[in-house]
Design an enzyme around this catalytic site. Structure first.
Site, PDB file in Angstrom:
ATOM      1  N   ASP A 173       8.236   8.908   9.131  1.00 56.43           N
ATOM      2  CA  ASP A 173       8.245   9.769   7.848  1.00 56.43           C
ATOM      3  C   ASP A 173       7.559  10.846   7.865  1.00 56.43           C
ATOM      4  O   ASP A 173       7.392  11.937   6.932  1.00 56.43           O
ATOM      5  CB  ASP A 173       8.127   9.196   6.486  1.00 56.43           C
ATOM      6  CG  ASP A 173       6.535   8.537   6.536  1.00 56.43           C
ATOM      7  OD1 ASP A 173       6.136   8.427   7.587  1.00 56.43           O
ATOM      8  OD2 ASP A 173       6.251   8.519   5.369  1.00 56.43           O
ATOM      9  N   ASP A 207       5.313  10.185  13.371  1.00 47.82           N
ATOM     10  CA  ASP A 207       5.862   8.854  13.005  1.00 47.82           C
ATOM     11  C   ASP A 207       7.317   9.142  12.118  1.00 47.82           C
ATOM     12  O   ASP A 207       7.751  10.311  12.115  1.00 47.82           O
ATOM     13  CB  ASP A 207       5.115   7.938  12.437  1.00 47.82           C
ATOM     14  CG  ASP A 207       4.757   8.281  10.727  1.00 47.82           C
ATOM     15  OD1 ASP A 207       4.685   9.712  10.412  1.00 47.82           O
ATOM     16  OD2 ASP A 207       4.514   7.209   9.969  1.00 47.82           O
ATOM     17  N   THR A 240       0.947  -1.209   0.167  1.00 47.27           N
ATOM     18  CA  THR A 240      -0.066  -0.006  -0.020  1.00 47.27           C
ATOM     19  C   THR A 240       0.941   1.351  -0.031  1.00 47.27           C
ATOM     20  O   THR A 240       0.656   2.317  -0.440  1.00 47.27           O
ATOM     21  CB  THR A 240      -1.024   0.186   1.385  1.00 47.27           C
ATOM     22  OG1 THR A 240      -0.062  -0.146   2.529  1.00 47.27           O
ATOM     23  CG2 THR A 240      -1.997  -1.190   1.212  1.00 47.27           C
ATOM     24  N   ASP A 285       4.049  11.450   8.540  1.00 49.20           N
ATOM     25  CA  ASP A 285       2.680  11.406   7.792  1.00 49.20           C
ATOM     26  C   ASP A 285       1.446  11.063   8.837  1.00 49.20           C
ATOM     27  O   ASP A 285       0.463  11.052   8.407  1.00 49.20           O
ATOM     28  CB  ASP A 285       2.733  10.607   6.389  1.00 49.20           C
ATOM     29  CG  ASP A 285       2.867   8.986   6.624  1.00 49.20           C
ATOM     30  OD1 ASP A 285       3.394   8.739   7.688  1.00 49.20           O
ATOM     31  OD2 ASP A 285       2.925   8.542   5.569  1.00 49.20           O
ATOM     32  N   ARG A 286       2.089  10.462   9.858  1.00 53.50           N
ATOM     33  CA  ARG A 286       1.063   9.852  10.883  1.00 53.50           C
ATOM     34  C   ARG A 286       1.097  10.893  12.281  1.00 53.50           C
ATOM     35  O   ARG A 286       2.003  11.805  12.488  1.00 53.50           O
ATOM     36  CB  ARG A 286       1.319   8.522  11.445  1.00 53.50           C
ATOM     37  CG  ARG A 286       1.087   7.567  10.201  1.00 53.50           C
ATOM     38  CD  ARG A 286       1.195   6.337  10.623  1.00 53.50           C
ATOM     39  NE  ARG A 286       1.480   5.330   9.432  1.00 53.50           N
ATOM     40  CZ  ARG A 286       0.592   4.243   9.284  1.00 53.50           C
ATOM     41  NH1 ARG A 286       0.048   3.673  10.449  1.00 53.50           N
ATOM     42  NH2 ARG A 286       0.656   3.435   8.252  1.00 53.50           N
ATOM     43  N   LYS A 307      -0.994  11.782   3.562  1.00 47.65           N
ATOM     44  CA  LYS A 307      -1.414  12.407   4.749  1.00 47.65           C
ATOM     45  C   LYS A 307      -0.386  13.013   5.580  1.00 47.65           C
ATOM     46  O   LYS A 307       0.979  12.954   5.272  1.00 47.65           O
ATOM     47  CB  LYS A 307      -1.395  10.829   5.782  1.00 47.65           C
ATOM     48  CG  LYS A 307      -0.747   9.958   5.819  1.00 47.65           C
ATOM     49  CD  LYS A 307      -1.131   8.606   6.429  1.00 47.65           C
ATOM     50  CE  LYS A 307      -0.475   7.512   6.234  1.00 47.65           C
ATOM     51  NZ  LYS A 307      -0.698   6.832   5.177  1.00 47.65           N
ATOM     52  N   SER A 354       7.892   4.389   6.792  1.00 46.21           N
ATOM     53  CA  SER A 354       7.195   5.007   7.464  1.00 46.21           C
ATOM     54  C   SER A 354       7.095   4.797   9.132  1.00 46.21           C
ATOM     55  O   SER A 354       8.133   5.120   9.687  1.00 46.21           O
ATOM     56  CB  SER A 354       5.678   4.823   7.115  1.00 46.21           C
ATOM     57  OG  SER A 354       4.723   5.670   7.812  1.00 46.21           O
ATOM     58  N   HIS A 355       6.297   4.288   9.517  1.00 44.56           N
ATOM     59  CA  HIS A 355       6.397   4.075  11.106  1.00 44.56           C
ATOM     60  C   HIS A 355       6.924   2.679  11.775  1.00 44.56           C
ATOM     61  O   HIS A 355       7.133   2.360  12.648  1.00 44.56           O
ATOM     62  CB  HIS A 355       4.959   3.968  11.632  1.00 44.56           C
ATOM     63  CG  HIS A 355       3.965   2.941  10.774  1.00 44.56           C
ATOM     64  ND1 HIS A 355       3.650   3.095   9.316  1.00 44.56           N
ATOM     65  CD2 HIS A 355       3.406   1.658  11.318  1.00 44.56           C
ATOM     66  CE1 HIS A 355       3.023   1.898   9.129  1.00 44.56           C
ATOM     67  NE2 HIS A 355       3.027   1.083  10.051  1.00 44.56           N
TER      68      HIS A 355
END
Length: 541
Positions: A277, A275, A16, A279-280, A374, A111-112
């Site tokens: 990168d 997070d 994703t 985006d969260r 996001k 990411s996270h």
């Protein structure tokens, strides 16, 4: 330029959010090169094109950036805009792609997920709109990875990525830019920075935990330097290759240090975390945690208080597993609400078509059409602007929201690193039994319907199937089950539990207790603990 012979690697299918593997896998000879060359091939090459490049500062990021720069030069790219030190948060990269009218971008992040030599790495391609590549492109990339025979790479010393300015790699221009300034300038255009400076001037206190990840420099610049928050408001502000050993996922389990502080007697007025990168986000008030689904709904209900959205929202969208709390706000506002599969790329078409302004996922992702990703810091600033405009704290804002719209009690239970065969067998069995579940009763709950979610994009007509299982109970409760596409080891089963209470009574229960009957019914129907041998979920959010 040198052409190198190579052979395909198995398992280079993007999920994703791009391709994620253990760092050691990416560091194998030719592994990264194969995937990058397959990406270039799938998008019709990069000759004459401008790309954006950067990442979250995790281990192997700068080495990977040098490889990609040399491959872009060998493939004839005209210019690559790269963040200083190979740093760019994901929303900042999206903004640069759009602001500079680039043809696309490559983001180096998982990411996270944790970072380090024994942890995770990732590569994601973003399109000219600044958003993640759609399934048509990721499938084309995957197809090229299975047939690749060679890749091209420019033979040259590494580029100096520490100094801002332009240099050349062959005929290609390498433009090193400040990774923070353009993004911070954009935030200043969206939000009422004068009101936010006044908020902090009046003694408002905050703790922002950047979790030793990429948003540290962004948060320091915006919150402490531009808005006047006290020095030290941002903690864990220095991005580290291994995130300081932290798991950079902003949820109550991994951001436990912030949770303890915000639930303590001397908590500041507001707390937030982001997070790996950027985006969260996670949002908290003094003594109160805001679930991502509720955060999306509150932002939607109050967006008109923020200058960038004063004219109202075009529409809203949420991923299917996200609670229906925002749906009720959309109905009250008289705007459309779209339900999409998980993955930010599904929101891109809706935003590009002008159908939605605000999007969100339950996995701590919220954003708007200012970029096509996001955006964690954007969500934090939305809350701060709403607090400043309303003159209320988080707890008061939440209480009034629940009184008006009712409350969607919601939680996500993650079962991590399950054997893939075991997880697939369990969900395949559920698939075979979906039709027979209707009308059955489990722990006092009657199944109204059960299906496997499929999505037809209202803009381009593309169809996405097998996007998660839904078991809907009479009265508005439900459970959703799906396998995550962001892990790198085994299978992560995500179980999403939801119960709607219209009020006025029953709005202040503990979420896990309120969801108790649904949790027990899910175990009876699916048998997760019985079939996996797990005593319970690894992570509860």
């Amino acid at each position: 330029m040198t052409t190198h012979p190579t052979t395909p690697f198995d398992g280079q299918k993007p999920g994703t959010s791009g391709l994620r593997k253990k760092t050691a896998v990416f560091m194998q000879p030719n592994f990264l090169e194969n995937f990058v060359q397959a990406t270039f091939n799938a998008i019709g090459g990069v000759r004459g094109k401008t790309l954006v490049l950067g990442g979250d500062g995790r281990y192997f990021g700068t080495d990977a950036a040098q490889v990609i720069l040399k491959m872009a030069a060998a493939s004839g790219a005209a210019r690559v805009i790269v963040g200083q030190g190979a740093w760019l948060s994901t929303p900042a990269a999206s903004n640069l792609i759009r602001k500079r009218s680039a043809d696309g971008g490559i983001i180096l992040s998982a990411s996270h997920n944790p970072g380090g030599p024994n942890e995770d790495f990732g590569v994601k391609y973003n399109m000219a709109n600044g958003g993640p590549a759609p399934e048509s492109v990721t499938e084309a990339i995957f197809a090229r990875t299975k047939e690749i025979t060679e890749y091209a790479k420019f033979d040259a010393p590494d580029v100096n990525l520490t100094a801002i300015g332009e240099s050349h790699l062959g005929a290609m221009v390498v433009e090193v830019v400040d990774p923070v300034s353009a993004y911070a300038d954009m935030m200043e255009e969206i939000f009422d920075f004068k009101a936010l400076r006044g908020l902090f001037h009046e003694g408002f206190t905050m703790r922002m935990d950047s979790m030793c990840a990429i948003t540290g420099p962004y948060a320091v610049e915006i919150l402490e330097k531009r808005l006047g928050a006290a020095k030290g408001t941002v903690v864990h502000e220095t991005p580290l290759p291994d995130f300081g050993g932290m798991h950079p996922d902003p949820n109550p389990t991994w951001a436990h240090e912030l949770m303890v502080e915000m639930m303590g007697a001397s908590a500041p007025d507001f707390g937030a975390a982001s997070d790996g990168d950027g985006d969260r986000n996670m949002v908290l008030g003094r003594g109160v945690y805001v679930s991502p689904s509720d955060s999306l709904a509150v932002i939607a209900a109050n967006a008109h208080l923020v200058p960038g959205y004063a004219q109202g929202l075009k529409g809203v969208a949420r991923s299917m597993p996200t609670s229906a709390a925002v749906d009720r706000v959309a109905t009250a506002l008289g705007i459309d609400c779209y339900e999409t599969p998980t993955g930010w790329k599904f929101f891109g078409n809706l935003m590009d078509a002008g159908r939605v302004s605000l999007c969100g996922e339950e996995s701590f992702g919220t954003g708007s059409d200012h970029v096509r990703e996001k955006d964690g810091l954007w969500a934090v600033l939305m809350w701060l602007n709403i607090i400043a405009a309303r003159g209320q704290g988080v707890a008061e804002i939440l209480a009034e929201h629940f009184e008006r719209f009712g409350r969607n009690y919601y939680s996500r239970h993650d079962y991590e690193a399950l054997p893939v065969d075991q997880a697939n067998a369990m969900l395949n069995d559920l698939r075979d039994r979906l039709a027979s579940l209707k009308g059955t009763q489990n722990h006092g709950l009657i199944v109204e319907n059960a299906d496997e979610f499929a999505y037809t994009d209202p803009v381009d007509g593309s169809i996405s199937v097998q996007q998660g299982f839904r078991i809907l109970f009479e009265g508005g409760s439900r459970v959703v089950l799906r396998l995550s596409g962001t892990g790198t080891e085994g299978a992560t089963l995500r179980v999403y539990l939801e119960r709607y209470v219209p009020g006025p009574a029953g709005l202040n229960e503990d979420p896990q207790e309120a969801l108790g009957p649904i949790i027990r019914a899910t175990e009876e129907i699916v048998g997760i603990r019985a079939r996996t041998g797990r005593a319970g979920p690894d992570v509860i959010t």
